[in-house]
Structure formats: C-alpha cells, structure tokens
Scaffold this motif. Sequence first.
Motif, PDB file in Angstrom:
ATOM      1  N   GLU A  22       0.852  -1.186   0.000  1.00  0.00           N
ATOM      2  CA  GLU A  22       0.000   0.000   0.000  1.00  0.00           C
ATOM      3  C   GLU A  22       0.892   1.242   0.000  1.00  0.00           C
ATOM      4  OE1 GLU A  22      -3.427   2.109   2.705  1.00  0.00           O
ATOM      5  OE2 GLU A  22      -3.070  -0.046   2.929  1.00  0.00           O
ATOM      6  N   GLY A  23       0.625   2.142  -0.915  1.00  0.00           N
ATOM      7  CA  GLY A  23       1.383   3.382  -0.990  1.00  0.00           C
ATOM      8  C   GLY A  23       2.567   3.347  -1.930  1.00  0.00           C
ATOM      9  N   CYS A  24       2.862   2.186  -2.525  1.00  0.00           N
ATOM     10  CA  CYS A  24       3.955   2.119  -3.508  1.00  0.00           C
ATOM     11  C   CYS A  24       3.427   2.629  -4.841  1.00  0.00           C
ATOM     12  CB  CYS A  24       4.478   0.697  -3.653  1.00  0.00           C
ATOM     13  SG  CYS A  24       5.819   0.576  -4.861  1.00  0.00           S
ATOM     14  N   ILE A  25       4.036   3.683  -5.334  1.00  0.00           N
ATOM     15  CA  ILE A  25       3.641   4.282  -6.612  1.00  0.00           C
ATOM     16  C   ILE A  25       4.541   3.769  -7.729  1.00  0.00           C
ATOM     17  CG2 ILE A  25       3.450   6.460  -7.886  1.00  0.00           C
ATOM     18  CD1 ILE A  25       2.888   7.780  -5.112  1.00  0.00           C
ATOM     19  N   GLU A  26       5.812   3.649  -7.435  1.00  0.00           N
ATOM     20  CA  GLU A  26       6.802   3.223  -8.437  1.00  0.00           C
ATOM     21  C   GLU A  26       7.898   2.458  -7.730  1.00  0.00           C
ATOM     22  OE1 GLU A  26      10.091   5.862 -10.427  1.00  0.00           O
ATOM     23  OE2 GLU A  26       8.242   6.060 -11.585  1.00  0.00           O
ATOM     24  N   PHE A  27       8.365   1.374  -8.351  1.00  0.00           N
ATOM     25  CA  PHE A  27       9.454   0.604  -7.765  1.00  0.00           C
ATOM     26  C   PHE A  27      10.219  -0.094  -8.885  1.00  0.00           C
ATOM     27  CE2 PHE A  27      11.661  -2.905  -5.930  1.00  0.00           C
ATOM     28  CZ  PHE A  27      12.104  -2.413  -4.717  1.00  0.00           C
ATOM     29  N   PHE A  28      11.493   0.273  -9.064  1.00  0.00           N
ATOM     30  CA  PHE A  28      12.328  -0.331 -10.099  1.00  0.00           C
ATOM     31  C   PHE A  28      13.727  -0.590  -9.561  1.00  0.00           C
ATOM     32  CE2 PHE A  28       9.237   2.153 -12.524  1.00  0.00           C
ATOM     33  CZ  PHE A  28       8.771   1.190 -13.404  1.00  0.00           C
ATOM     34  N   VAL A  29      14.261  -1.747  -9.866  1.00  0.00           N
ATOM     35  CA  VAL A  29      15.678  -2.063  -9.666  1.00  0.00           C
ATOM     36  C   VAL A  29      16.131  -2.632 -11.007  1.00  0.00           C
ATOM     37  CG1 VAL A  29      17.396  -3.364  -8.370  1.00  0.00           C
ATOM     38  CG2 VAL A  29      15.319  -2.557  -7.212  1.00  0.00           C
ATOM     39  N   ARG A  30      17.010  -1.894 -11.688  1.00  0.00           N
ATOM     40  CA  ARG A  30      17.404  -2.260 -13.056  1.00  0.00           C
ATOM     41  C   ARG A  30      18.911  -2.441 -13.152  1.00  0.00           C
ATOM     42  NH1 ARG A  30      14.178   2.678 -14.153  1.00  0.00           N
ATOM     43  NH2 ARG A  30      12.125   2.023 -14.851  1.00  0.00           N
ATOM     44  N   PRO A  31      19.345  -3.421 -13.938  1.00  0.00           N
ATOM     45  CA  PRO A  31      20.789  -3.542 -14.174  1.00  0.00           C
ATOM     46  C   PRO A  31      21.285  -2.353 -14.988  1.00  0.00           C
ATOM     47  CG  PRO A  31      19.572  -5.083 -15.551  1.00  0.00           C
ATOM     48  CD  PRO A  31      18.563  -4.410 -14.662  1.00  0.00           C
ATOM     49  N   THR A  32      22.562  -2.045 -14.815  1.00  0.00           N
ATOM     50  CA  THR A  32      23.209  -1.002 -15.616  1.00  0.00           C
ATOM     51  C   THR A  32      24.194  -1.674 -16.564  1.00  0.00           C
ATOM     52  OG1 THR A  32      25.045  -0.672 -14.072  1.00  0.00           O
ATOM     53  CG2 THR A  32      23.019   0.608 -13.664  1.00  0.00           C
ATOM     54  N   SER A  33      24.952  -0.893 -17.287  1.00  0.00           N
ATOM     55  CA  SER A  33      25.960  -1.459 -18.186  1.00  0.00           C
ATOM     56  C   SER A  33      27.082  -2.149 -17.412  1.00  0.00           C
ATOM     57  CB  SER A  33      26.527  -0.385 -19.107  1.00  0.00           C
ATOM     58  OG  SER A  33      27.116   0.649 -18.329  1.00  0.00           O
ATOM     59  N   ASP A  34      27.227  -1.800 -16.146  1.00  0.00           N
ATOM     60  CA  ASP A  34      28.187  -2.478 -15.270  1.00  0.00           C
ATOM     61  C   ASP A  34      27.450  -3.613 -14.575  1.00  0.00           C
ATOM     62  OD1 ASP A  34      29.735  -3.308 -13.039  1.00  0.00           O
ATOM     63  OD2 ASP A  34      30.659  -1.335 -12.877  1.00  0.00           O
ATOM     64  N   PRO A  35      27.861  -4.868 -14.773  1.00  0.00           N
ATOM     65  CA  PRO A  35      27.118  -6.000 -14.210  1.00  0.00           C
ATOM     66  C   PRO A  35      27.085  -6.042 -12.683  1.00  0.00           C
ATOM     67  CG  PRO A  35      29.170  -6.750 -15.189  1.00  0.00           C
ATOM     68  CD  PRO A  35      29.028  -5.296 -15.538  1.00  0.00           C
ATOM     69  N   LEU A  36      27.883  -5.212 -12.018  1.00  0.00           N
ATOM     70  CA  LEU A  36      27.903  -5.185 -10.556  1.00  0.00           C
ATOM     71  C   LEU A  36      27.007  -4.086  -9.972  1.00  0.00           C
ATOM     72  CD1 LEU A  36      31.731  -5.720  -9.901  1.00  0.00           C
ATOM     73  CD2 LEU A  36      29.901  -7.420  -9.729  1.00  0.00           C
ATOM     74  N   ILE A  37      26.455  -3.240 -10.835  1.00  0.00           N
ATOM     75  CA  ILE A  37      25.697  -2.086 -10.349  1.00  0.00           C
ATOM     76  C   ILE A  37      24.262  -2.130 -10.867  1.00  0.00           C
ATOM     77  CG2 ILE A  37      25.530   0.436 -10.343  1.00  0.00           C
ATOM     78  CD1 ILE A  37      28.582   0.509 -10.558  1.00  0.00           C
ATOM     79  N   TRP A  38      23.339  -1.852  -9.956  1.00  0.00           N
ATOM     80  CA  TRP A  38      21.911  -1.820 -10.264  1.00  0.00           C
ATOM     81  C   TRP A  38      21.371  -0.438  -9.934  1.00  0.00           C
ATOM     82  CZ3 TRP A  38      19.609  -6.579 -11.723  1.00  0.00           C
ATOM     83  CH2 TRP A  38      20.464  -7.679 -11.649  1.00  0.00           C
ATOM     84  N   GLU A  39      20.552   0.116 -10.808  1.00  0.00           N
ATOM     85  CA  GLU A  39      19.891   1.404 -10.579  1.00  0.00           C
ATOM     86  C   GLU A  39      18.607   1.144  -9.785  1.00  0.00           C
ATOM     87  OE1 GLU A  39      17.536   4.832 -13.125  1.00  0.00           O
ATOM     88  OE2 GLU A  39      18.402   3.128 -14.176  1.00  0.00           O
ATOM     89  N   VAL A  40      18.387   1.951  -8.747  1.00  0.00           N
ATOM     90  CA  VAL A  40      17.209   1.797  -7.896  1.00  0.00           C
ATOM     91  C   VAL A  40      16.389   3.079  -7.948  1.00  0.00           C
ATOM     92  CG1 VAL A  40      16.397   1.351  -5.544  1.00  0.00           C
ATOM     93  CG2 VAL A  40      18.508   0.261  -6.355  1.00  0.00           C
ATOM     94  N   SER A  41      15.066   2.924  -8.122  1.00  0.00           N
ATOM     95  CA  SER A  41      14.152   4.060  -8.149  1.00  0.00           C
ATOM     96  C   SER A  41      12.857   3.639  -7.465  1.00  0.00           C
ATOM     97  CB  SER A  41      13.872   4.468  -9.600  1.00  0.00           C
ATOM     98  OG  SER A  41      12.924   5.514  -9.643  1.00  0.00           O
ATOM     99  N   GLY A  84       3.832   8.508   0.762  1.00  0.00           N
ATOM    100  CA  GLY A  84       4.152   9.340   1.918  1.00  0.00           C
ATOM    101  C   GLY A  84       5.132   8.637   2.834  1.00  0.00           C
ATOM    102  N   GLN A  85       5.491   9.316   3.915  1.00  0.00           N
ATOM    103  CA  GLN A  85       6.490   8.792   4.848  1.00  0.00           C
ATOM    104  C   GLN A  85       6.041   7.471   5.481  1.00  0.00           C
ATOM    105  OE1 GLN A  85       9.609  10.443   5.379  1.00  0.00           O
ATOM    106  NE2 GLN A  85      10.035   8.376   6.112  1.00  0.00           N
ATOM    107  N   GLU A  86       4.772   7.374   5.820  1.00  0.00           N
ATOM    108  CA  GLU A  86       4.272   6.155   6.455  1.00  0.00           C
ATOM    109  C   GLU A  86       4.425   4.945   5.531  1.00  0.00           C
ATOM    110  OE1 GLU A  86       0.052   4.484   8.140  1.00  0.00           O
ATOM    111  OE2 GLU A  86       0.500   6.598   8.473  1.00  0.00           O
ATOM    112  N   ALA A  87       4.083   5.096   4.270  1.00  0.00           N
ATOM    113  CA  ALA A  87       4.217   3.998   3.302  1.00  0.00           C
ATOM    114  C   ALA A  87       5.689   3.643   3.092  1.00  0.00           C
ATOM    115  CB  ALA A  87       3.561   4.373   1.982  1.00  0.00           C
ATOM    116  N   PHE A  88       6.531   4.662   3.009  1.00  0.00           N
ATOM    117  CA  PHE A  88       7.967   4.412   2.838  1.00  0.00           C
ATOM    118  C   PHE A  88       8.542   3.679   4.042  1.00  0.00           C
ATOM    119  CE2 PHE A  88      12.437   5.739   3.277  1.00  0.00           C
ATOM    120  CZ  PHE A  88      12.935   5.211   2.093  1.00  0.00           C
ATOM    121  N   ASP A  89       8.172   4.122   5.247  1.00  0.00           N
ATOM    122  CA  ASP A  89       8.660   3.468   6.464  1.00  0.00           C
ATOM    123  C   ASP A  89       8.185   2.020   6.545  1.00  0.00           C
ATOM    124  OD1 ASP A  89       9.899   5.847   7.136  1.00  0.00           O
ATOM    125  OD2 ASP A  89       8.396   6.407   8.647  1.00  0.00           O
ATOM    126  N   ALA A  90       6.941   1.761   6.154  1.00  0.00           N
ATOM    127  CA  ALA A  90       6.414   0.393   6.159  1.00  0.00           C
ATOM    128  C   ALA A  90       7.206  -0.476   5.179  1.00  0.00           C
ATOM    129  CB  ALA A  90       4.930   0.396   5.804  1.00  0.00           C
TER     130      ALA A  90
END
Length: 94
Positions: free
Chosen positions: A36-55, A60-66
């Motif tokens: 509840e409260g998640c609007i967007e959630f992405f974890v994507r690989p980058t061109s470096d196989p050891l690094i993932w982009e997180v978005s 609100g704060q309550e949803a994020f804290d949960a």
Amino acid sequence: MTKIELSGRLICSTSSQTDAVAEHLALHTELSRAEEGCIEFFVRPTSDPLIWEVSELFSGQEAFDAHQSRVQSSVWGSATAGIERQYSIRAVED
C-alpha cells in the motif's frame, strides 16, 4: 501531499552478490509493488554487471517506512544485506 522518493545504486562487489540480486529481485519487486502506498518501484541492471539502478516512489512517509520495515525482515533483506547501497531519499511535493 508529500511523496517520498528514493533513488540511487545497489553496488555489488562480487559475482555471488550479483547472483543473490538476480535470484531474489523478482519476488522483492513483486512484493514491493504490492505494498500500500507504492507508486513506483524499479531495480534495473546497468551497463556495469555489478551495479543496479534503484528508483522508488511512495505516497508518503508512512508507506515508505512500512516498506523499509518489511524489507529489513524479508528474504531479500537477508540475502542482500552485505551489498553497498548509495541512496538519496527526498520529499517530493505534488
């Protein structure tokens, strides 16, 4: 309403860490997007196989804290605990 945005990188230092991300990411993404409260959630690989982009964007704060609380006690949280995270968290006004 003030939303909470997290952006940054998940930085693996070994192939076993990237294997852990690959193994657990699909379920982690599914569970996070279902929260509840998640609007967007992405974890994507980058061109470096050891690094993932997180978005992430939460309603609100309550949803994020949960979300943060759930992650700490999840399989994902345990499996990726040793992986470096470089995150920026900010409040975003509508």
